[in-house]
Design a protein around this motif. Structure first.
Motif, PDB file in Angstrom:
ATOM      1  N   SER A  99      -5.368  11.908 -10.651  1.00  0.00           N
ATOM      2  CA  SER A  99      -4.892  10.614 -11.139  1.00  0.00           C
ATOM      3  C   SER A  99      -4.481  10.691 -12.612  1.00  0.00           C
ATOM      4  O   SER A  99      -3.420  10.187 -12.997  1.00  0.00           O
ATOM      5  CB  SER A  99      -5.998   9.569 -10.956  1.00  0.00           C
ATOM      6  OG  SER A  99      -5.631   8.338 -11.528  1.00  0.00           O
ATOM      7  N   ARG A 100      -5.277  11.329 -13.417  1.00  0.00           N
ATOM      8  CA  ARG A 100      -4.975  11.420 -14.851  1.00  0.00           C
ATOM      9  C   ARG A 100      -3.761  12.300 -15.113  1.00  0.00           C
ATOM     10  O   ARG A 100      -2.896  11.963 -15.926  1.00  0.00           O
ATOM     11  CB  ARG A 100      -6.191  11.951 -15.598  1.00  0.00           C
ATOM     12  CG  ARG A 100      -7.372  10.978 -15.593  1.00  0.00           C
ATOM     13  CD  ARG A 100      -8.563  11.537 -16.353  1.00  0.00           C
ATOM     14  NE  ARG A 100      -8.266  11.710 -17.771  1.00  0.00           N
ATOM     15  CZ  ARG A 100      -9.142  12.176 -18.662  1.00  0.00           C
ATOM     16  NH1 ARG A 100     -10.348  12.540 -18.272  1.00  0.00           N
ATOM     17  NH2 ARG A 100      -8.806  12.298 -19.932  1.00  0.00           N
ATOM     18  N   HIS A 101      -3.676  13.430 -14.419  1.00  0.00           N
ATOM     19  CA  HIS A 101      -2.549  14.335 -14.638  1.00  0.00           C
ATOM     20  C   HIS A 101      -1.229  13.730 -14.162  1.00  0.00           C
ATOM     21  O   HIS A 101      -0.172  13.964 -14.760  1.00  0.00           O
ATOM     22  CB  HIS A 101      -2.792  15.676 -13.932  1.00  0.00           C
ATOM     23  CG  HIS A 101      -3.867  16.487 -14.585  1.00  0.00           C
ATOM     24  ND1 HIS A 101      -4.624  17.411 -13.897  1.00  0.00           N
ATOM     25  CD2 HIS A 101      -4.337  16.501 -15.853  1.00  0.00           C
ATOM     26  CE1 HIS A 101      -5.501  17.974 -14.723  1.00  0.00           C
ATOM     27  NE2 HIS A 101      -5.341  17.430 -15.910  1.00  0.00           N
ATOM     28  N   GLY A 102      -1.277  12.936 -13.076  1.00  0.00           N
ATOM     29  CA  GLY A 102      -0.063  12.320 -12.555  1.00  0.00           C
ATOM     30  C   GLY A 102       0.187  10.922 -13.082  1.00  0.00           C
ATOM     31  O   GLY A 102       1.208  10.304 -12.776  1.00  0.00           O
ATOM     32  N   ASN A 103      -0.793  10.403 -13.870  1.00  0.00           N
ATOM     33  CA  ASN A 103      -0.702   9.055 -14.443  1.00  0.00           C
ATOM     34  C   ASN A 103      -0.560   7.987 -13.368  1.00  0.00           C
ATOM     35  O   ASN A 103       0.212   7.029 -13.491  1.00  0.00           O
ATOM     36  CB  ASN A 103       0.461   8.947 -15.433  1.00  0.00           C
ATOM     37  CG  ASN A 103       0.106   8.044 -16.610  1.00  0.00           C
ATOM     38  OD1 ASN A 103      -0.931   8.219 -17.234  1.00  0.00           O
ATOM     39  ND2 ASN A 103       0.960   7.079 -16.897  1.00  0.00           N
ATOM     40  N   ILE A 104      -1.327   8.141 -12.274  1.00  0.00           N
ATOM     41  CA  ILE A 104      -1.304   7.210 -11.149  1.00  0.00           C
ATOM     42  C   ILE A 104      -2.691   6.591 -10.980  1.00  0.00           C
ATOM     43  O   ILE A 104      -3.692   7.295 -10.906  1.00  0.00           O
ATOM     44  CB  ILE A 104      -0.903   7.921  -9.834  1.00  0.00           C
ATOM     45  CG1 ILE A 104       0.467   8.578  -9.967  1.00  0.00           C
ATOM     46  CG2 ILE A 104      -0.914   6.937  -8.661  1.00  0.00           C
ATOM     47  CD1 ILE A 104       1.602   7.628 -10.201  1.00  0.00           C
ATOM     48  N   ASP A 152       0.830  -1.196   0.000  1.00  0.00           N
ATOM     49  CA  ASP A 152       0.000   0.000   0.000  1.00  0.00           C
ATOM     50  C   ASP A 152       0.874   1.259   0.000  1.00  0.00           C
ATOM     51  O   ASP A 152       1.921   1.303   0.644  1.00  0.00           O
ATOM     52  CB  ASP A 152      -0.909   0.020   1.234  1.00  0.00           C
ATOM     53  CG  ASP A 152      -1.896   1.164   1.190  1.00  0.00           C
ATOM     54  OD1 ASP A 152      -2.742   1.168   0.301  1.00  0.00           O
ATOM     55  OD2 ASP A 152      -1.793   2.062   2.043  1.00  0.00           O
ATOM     56  N   GLY A 153       0.445   2.252  -0.717  1.00  0.00           N
ATOM     57  CA  GLY A 153       1.238   3.466  -0.863  1.00  0.00           C
ATOM     58  C   GLY A 153       2.047   3.463  -2.137  1.00  0.00           C
ATOM     59  O   GLY A 153       2.614   4.490  -2.525  1.00  0.00           O
ATOM     60  N   SER A 154       2.104   2.312  -2.815  1.00  0.00           N
ATOM     61  CA  SER A 154       2.822   2.233  -4.088  1.00  0.00           C
ATOM     62  C   SER A 154       2.081   3.041  -5.146  1.00  0.00           C
ATOM     63  O   SER A 154       0.868   2.903  -5.306  1.00  0.00           O
ATOM     64  CB  SER A 154       2.942   0.770  -4.549  1.00  0.00           C
ATOM     65  OG  SER A 154       3.676   0.002  -3.628  1.00  0.00           O
ATOM     66  N   ALA A 155       2.816   3.864  -5.848  1.00  0.00           N
ATOM     67  CA  ALA A 155       2.239   4.670  -6.921  1.00  0.00           C
ATOM     68  C   ALA A 155       2.460   3.945  -8.245  1.00  0.00           C
ATOM     69  O   ALA A 155       3.560   3.942  -8.792  1.00  0.00           O
ATOM     70  CB  ALA A 155       2.889   6.051  -6.954  1.00  0.00           C
ATOM     71  N   VAL A 156       1.406   3.298  -8.747  1.00  0.00           N
ATOM     72  CA  VAL A 156       1.491   2.570 -10.017  1.00  0.00           C
ATOM     73  C   VAL A 156       1.339   3.589 -11.141  1.00  0.00           C
ATOM     74  O   VAL A 156       0.267   4.177 -11.319  1.00  0.00           O
ATOM     75  CB  VAL A 156       0.401   1.481 -10.109  1.00  0.00           C
ATOM     76  CG1 VAL A 156       0.497   0.744 -11.436  1.00  0.00           C
ATOM     77  CG2 VAL A 156       0.520   0.506  -8.946  1.00  0.00           C
ATOM     78  N   THR A 169       1.859  12.667  -6.147  1.00  0.00           N
ATOM     79  CA  THR A 169       0.520  12.447  -6.700  1.00  0.00           C
ATOM     80  C   THR A 169      -0.239  11.419  -5.879  1.00  0.00           C
ATOM     81  O   THR A 169      -1.430  11.593  -5.580  1.00  0.00           O
ATOM     82  CB  THR A 169       0.621  11.973  -8.160  1.00  0.00           C
ATOM     83  OG1 THR A 169       1.327  12.944  -8.929  1.00  0.00           O
ATOM     84  CG2 THR A 169      -0.763  11.766  -8.764  1.00  0.00           C
ATOM     85  N   LYS A 170       0.450  10.351  -5.484  1.00  0.00           N
ATOM     86  CA  LYS A 170      -0.186   9.303  -4.674  1.00  0.00           C
ATOM     87  C   LYS A 170      -0.623   9.852  -3.320  1.00  0.00           C
ATOM     88  O   LYS A 170      -1.713   9.505  -2.821  1.00  0.00           O
ATOM     89  CB  LYS A 170       0.790   8.140  -4.473  1.00  0.00           C
ATOM     90  CG  LYS A 170       0.198   6.943  -3.741  1.00  0.00           C
ATOM     91  CD  LYS A 170      -0.849   6.242  -4.585  1.00  0.00           C
ATOM     92  CE  LYS A 170      -1.344   4.982  -3.901  1.00  0.00           C
ATOM     93  NZ  LYS A 170      -2.325   4.242  -4.743  1.00  0.00           N
ATOM     94  N   VAL A 171       0.188  10.705  -2.713  1.00  0.00           N
ATOM     95  CA  VAL A 171      -0.172  11.323  -1.436  1.00  0.00           C
ATOM     96  C   VAL A 171      -1.450  12.146  -1.597  1.00  0.00           C
ATOM     97  O   VAL A 171      -2.366  12.090  -0.759  1.00  0.00           O
ATOM     98  CB  VAL A 171       0.977  12.200  -0.903  1.00  0.00           C
ATOM     99  CG1 VAL A 171       0.506  13.076   0.250  1.00  0.00           C
ATOM    100  CG2 VAL A 171       2.133  11.323  -0.446  1.00  0.00           C
ATOM    101  N   GLN A 172      -1.526  12.925  -2.678  1.00  0.00           N
ATOM    102  CA  GLN A 172      -2.732  13.706  -2.932  1.00  0.00           C
ATOM    103  C   GLN A 172      -3.953  12.802  -3.087  1.00  0.00           C
ATOM    104  O   GLN A 172      -5.024  13.070  -2.532  1.00  0.00           O
ATOM    105  CB  GLN A 172      -2.559  14.543  -4.203  1.00  0.00           C
ATOM    106  CG  GLN A 172      -1.695  15.786  -4.029  1.00  0.00           C
ATOM    107  CD  GLN A 172      -1.690  16.616  -5.303  1.00  0.00           C
ATOM    108  OE1 GLN A 172      -1.329  16.137  -6.371  1.00  0.00           O
ATOM    109  NE2 GLN A 172      -2.098  17.863  -5.186  1.00  0.00           N
ATOM    110  N   ILE A 173      -3.788  11.728  -3.848  1.00  0.00           N
ATOM    111  CA  ILE A 173      -4.901  10.802  -4.088  1.00  0.00           C
ATOM    112  C   ILE A 173      -5.353  10.155  -2.787  1.00  0.00           C
ATOM    113  O   ILE A 173      -6.556  10.071  -2.503  1.00  0.00           O
ATOM    114  CB  ILE A 173      -4.486   9.734  -5.132  1.00  0.00           C
ATOM    115  CG1 ILE A 173      -4.343  10.371  -6.509  1.00  0.00           C
ATOM    116  CG2 ILE A 173      -5.503   8.586  -5.165  1.00  0.00           C
ATOM    117  CD1 ILE A 173      -3.756   9.442  -7.558  1.00  0.00           C
ATOM    118  N   LYS A 174      -4.394   9.703  -1.983  1.00  0.00           N
ATOM    119  CA  LYS A 174      -4.727   9.063  -0.706  1.00  0.00           C
ATOM    120  C   LYS A 174      -5.499  10.015   0.200  1.00  0.00           C
ATOM    121  O   LYS A 174      -6.493   9.643   0.842  1.00  0.00           O
ATOM    122  CB  LYS A 174      -3.452   8.602   0.004  1.00  0.00           C
ATOM    123  CG  LYS A 174      -2.881   7.278  -0.488  1.00  0.00           C
ATOM    124  CD  LYS A 174      -3.700   6.114   0.032  1.00  0.00           C
ATOM    125  CE  LYS A 174      -3.034   4.786  -0.266  1.00  0.00           C
ATOM    126  NZ  LYS A 174      -3.903   3.653   0.137  1.00  0.00           N
TER     127      LYS A 174
END
Length: 836
Positions: free
Chosen positions: A593-598, A69-73, A550-555
């Motif tokens: 998600s789209r802008h950061g490709n995550i 968890d926390g991995s930015a794919v 980006t992942k931090v923002q999404i979370k």
């Protein structure tokens, strides 16, 4: 897919052995190759999945797999028949439609989506792979490595996926699209390689379960790592990385790409550091609640280790605190109705529970006990909750939202046990509760992890946090995350991302500072980190810092969305303003998600092979199996193969004692129907509180199966025959963990030990020695000194487990008006009394 058993939903197990699936066809997934590059605290991972279609018709291959968890794919791509295809991020439902429409039209397509219930599980689907063709799918992600208390970084590649307990279904269910097999039946090959690049020298790269081949280069600043043995898939793959200066801050400035959108076009700064807050003395008060998973999967060594951890927890508590112990499974029970003061009486009751505890409470209903604990009034601030579990739950978003709603007055710490434990659940719980998470494998010791968490909790939290930046003239920033935690726990590593404007890489800048301010014990504290803005030429072109930000923002957005959604679901009526807020949050998540490709909960990767020929033939669906160490499912697999329930892959299952090897239907509580209010009574005679032996007395007795006498009773050493007890003690050897725990059990609440035949037998000292006045006149003081010396001599390698216990003893000795320093007396005792 599930099988209706009439009682609960139980996922199917694949009968795959060798390279064939249940219907005799081959498994299309032939190999998994993992490449890892670690730079400082960051790890970039590329996983290659090689598929081959040896059938006569085109296939659709499904593979469900875990990630940390926390991995930015951030990338999903494929090589098919000489063509390279790169997937794009789309809104989740649109991506699914794009995929299905393409497959229906005979195009080869691929889809990568996050499980709707667990953000640490993904499903990869390859549709319309033509007969005789190969495909290599590549999934790339980056994560920030967590740091152990000793400074080592931990990289974990989850390889085991266990079913999760779904309260609504009343049993375990599969992850989306998953098919489970025992570790020994994995049909595909596995290859792993890693490189570690340090800003400082690398002291070691090790694994707790695997032999490694490690080659050091560049003056020990680069390590190349290969596995020294075949990987067995019965545990998660873990590496420990030890740098020569493990607690040094890491500052990385990563350039943006002007040709990209959103965050990727901006310059981004990452600052990761440990605030030096360890000089404050430990609190002597507070509220401590230990919530322990006693579901069936915790049986054997897991519950044994958990009981030992609970003993150390109880003996290490500060004297002026309140505490409670909560057990949960399909139901939950509390030692006390509410937290009680730490006293000789309450400690004695807790130790009785600790000794009688078994993994006999079936499922994993986590929400209800947490709700009961968190909604109660705080007895002695701050309140610290310790959650110990080996499982996953289907309502993890609700659990995390619940904790988040109480984070201003409660810290939550968590320990995840064993292979396959949900990193999404454990990390989400402590992220919401401003605590610290620890993970441990099945054959490792829980005890030091629990004591480490307790030490963190006993340090006063830092509140009223404020972060300020002092940057060069002309440089401005936007901090990510924008919301600071309600409190900071000592030993936490803080990571801040900042979007920078006005940075000129050709300029030599003066030093910048980040200042962290807050209150600890109502006293102001300040921590300042000085750094210089400069481009790190060694930063990967894949922009790992941008991906993590980006992942931090999404979370952060997903946590808020889940909390608002929970408010709507539990409200008496639909609230249109909150519904609109959910829609707005989901739109924000999709945009980020789209802008950061995550990938996120509401977006997926999708790709279509537009240049390939139209695929002809009937599409056959093939599920690629994932290993599990779930005892329930391995036994089901063995039975389906016509073998003993314990015949296959026993080594992959946590060790069980004979009396705990039972199915869920055989559990003494499997069919119990209880009023929840009766499940959190106390073994206290006053105020109508009940003993643990009576804790289920108000349940429907017709529903309660008969239990053997030894399971209904709480053993009491006082009732045992002295000679029989001594015979048992003779089997305990010096240096064994059991002996150490027996001695710790005999410590008094104040911190001292008193003379008893049990204690003198363990210490191998005589009453005549204790009567000697040469060192000190008081025999209670003398025996306490002996125990401290004995622990240091025989259990120095376990010091992290009894350190707080010793601290309490030394504090008590310091209050006895001794004529000599305590350390001098301990030295005398060691030399004159510890001959064994």
């Amino acid at each position: 897919m599930s099988v209706d058993t009439g009682k609960e939903s139980v996922p199917k197990l694949s009968k795959c052995c060798g390279l064939t699936a249940p219907n005799g066809v081959t498994v299309p997934l032939k190999s998994i190759e993992v490449e890892v590059h670690v730079k400082g605290y960051l790890a970039e991972v590329v996983t290659k999945l090689q598929y081959t279609n040896t059938e006569e018709n085109p296939i659709e291959a499904l593979f469900t797999f875990p990630v940390d968890d926390g991995s930015a794919v951030y990338q999903f791509e494929a090589d098919i028949d000489g063509r390279h295809i790169v997937a794009e991020i789309q809104e989740r439902e649109q991506a699914i439609l794009t995929y299905k429409d393409s497959v229906d039209k005979g195009k080869t397509a691929m889809l990568l989506k996050e499980d709707t219930k667990s953000s640490d599980t993904f499903q990869c689907t390859l549709g319309n792979l033509p007969p005789g063709k190969d495909a290599v799918l590549k999934v790339s992600f980056v994560n920030e490595l967590p740091q152990e208390a000793d400074g080592k970084l931990r990289f974990t590649l989850p390889t085991v996926l266990n079913p999760r307990y779904a309260p609504d279904a009343g049993g375990s269910i599969t992850a989306e699209g998953a098919t489970y097999i025992p570790p020994c039946a994995v049909p595909y090959k596995f290859k792993f390689m890693a490189s570690v690049e340090g800003y400082h020298k690398i002291k070691a790269v090790t694994s707790d379960k695997l032999s490694l081949k490690v080659e050091m280069e560049r003056e020990e600043k680069l390590a190349k790592v290969l596995l020294g043995e075949e990987f067995k898939f019965d545990h998660d793959l873990t590496l420990y990385i030890e740098y020569s200066e493990p607690f040094q801050p890491q500052v990385v400035l990563e350039n943006g790409d002007p040709g990209r959108e959103g965050l990727l076009k901006e310059d981004l700064l990452m600052v990761s550091f440990h605030p030096d807050l360890k000089q404050v003395s430990m609190s002597n008060s507070g509220e401590y609640i230990f919530i322990i998973d006693r579901s069936g999967s915790m049986s054997g060594d897991r519950i044994k280790n958990a009981k030992e951890a609970l003993l150390l927890f109880l003996k290490s508590l500060p004297q002026s605190c309140h505490f409670n112990v909560v057990s949960f499974g399909s139901q939950f029970s509390c030692l006390f109705k509410g937290s009680e003061p730490y006293s000789e009486k309450s400690l004695k009751e807790a130790l009785l529970l600790q000794k009688a505890m078994e993994a006999d409470m079936v499922g994993t209903r986590m929400y209800e006990p947490l709700e009961h604990v968190l909604k109660a009034n705080v007895k002695n601030q701050p309140r610290n909750v310790f959650l110990l579990t080996d499982g996953d739950v289907g309502n993890s978003a609700a659990v995390i939202s619940l904790i988040k709603s109480h984070c201003s007055i409660t810290r939550v710490f968590a320990l995840g046990i064993g292979a396959g434990v949900s990193t999404s659940l454990v990390k989400g719980v402590v992220r919401a509760g401003n605590g610290v998470a620890e993970f441990i494998s099945d054959d490792a010791r829980i005890q030091p992890k629990i004591v480490s968490l307790l030490k963190c909790a006993m340090q006063p939290a830092v509140t009223n946090l404020e972060v300020t930046w002092d940057l060069p003239m002309g440089v401005s920033l936007v901090s990510i995350p924008t919301e600071l935690p309600a409190m900071l726990t000592v030993s936490q590593r803080l990571t801040f991302f900042a979007l920078l404007k006005g940075v000129d890489m050709n300029t030599v800048y003066a030093p910048s500072t980040l200042t962290l301010k807050g209150l600890q014990n109502n006293d102001p504290i300040t921590f300042t980190l000085t750094f210089t803005l400069c481009d790190d030429e060694k930063v990967s072109k894949s922009a790992p810092v941008h991906r993590l930000a980006t992942k931090v923002q999404i979370k952060q957005l997903q946590d808020v969305e889940a909390a608002v959604q929970r408010e709507i679901e539990t409200g008496w009526q639909l609230q249109s303003d909150k519904t609109d807020k959910v829609k707005d949050l989901r739109k924000q998540i999709v945009d980020v998600s789209r802008h950061g490709n995550i990938v996120s909960k509401f977006t997926s990767f999708v790709a279509v092979d537009t240049e390939g020929e139209k695929v002809q033939g009937k599409l056959e669906r093939r599920s690629c199996p994932i290993p599990t160490v779930s005892e329930e499912f391995i036994k089901g697999f063995n039975k389906s193969m016509g073998q003993s329930p314990y015949a296959i892959c026993d080594s992959a299952m946590p060790k069980r004692s004979a009396h705990t090897m039972m199915t869920m239907d055989q559990s003494p509580y499997a069919s119990a129907s209880c009023d929840k209010k009766s499940m959190y009574q106390s073994p206290n005679a006053k105020c109508g509180k009940k003993s643990m032996g009576d804790v289920y007395a108000s349940c429907d007795k017709k529903a309660m199966p008969k239990r053997s006498a030894h399971r209904m009773m709480i053993p009491s050493p006082a009732r045992e025959d002295y000679e029989n007890e001594m015979e048992k003690l003779k089997a305990v050897s010096v240096g064994s963990d059991q002996m150490m725990l027996e001695v710790i059990t005999l410590q008094e609440l104040a911190g001292n030990w008193t003379v008893s035949s049990r204690l003198t037998w363990f210490l191998k000292i005589s009453n005549e020695q204790l009567k000697s006045k040469e060192i000190v006149a008081d025999d209670t003081v003398l025996v306490t000194l002996v125990v401290i010396a004995w622990l240091r001599k025989h259990y120095g390698h376990r010091q992290d487990e009894w350190e707080i216990i010793e601290t309490k003893a030394v504090k008590w000795l310091g209050q006895q008006g001794l004529q000599r320093p305590v350390e001098e007396l301990i030295t005398l005792v060691t030399a004159n009394m510890l001959t064994a």
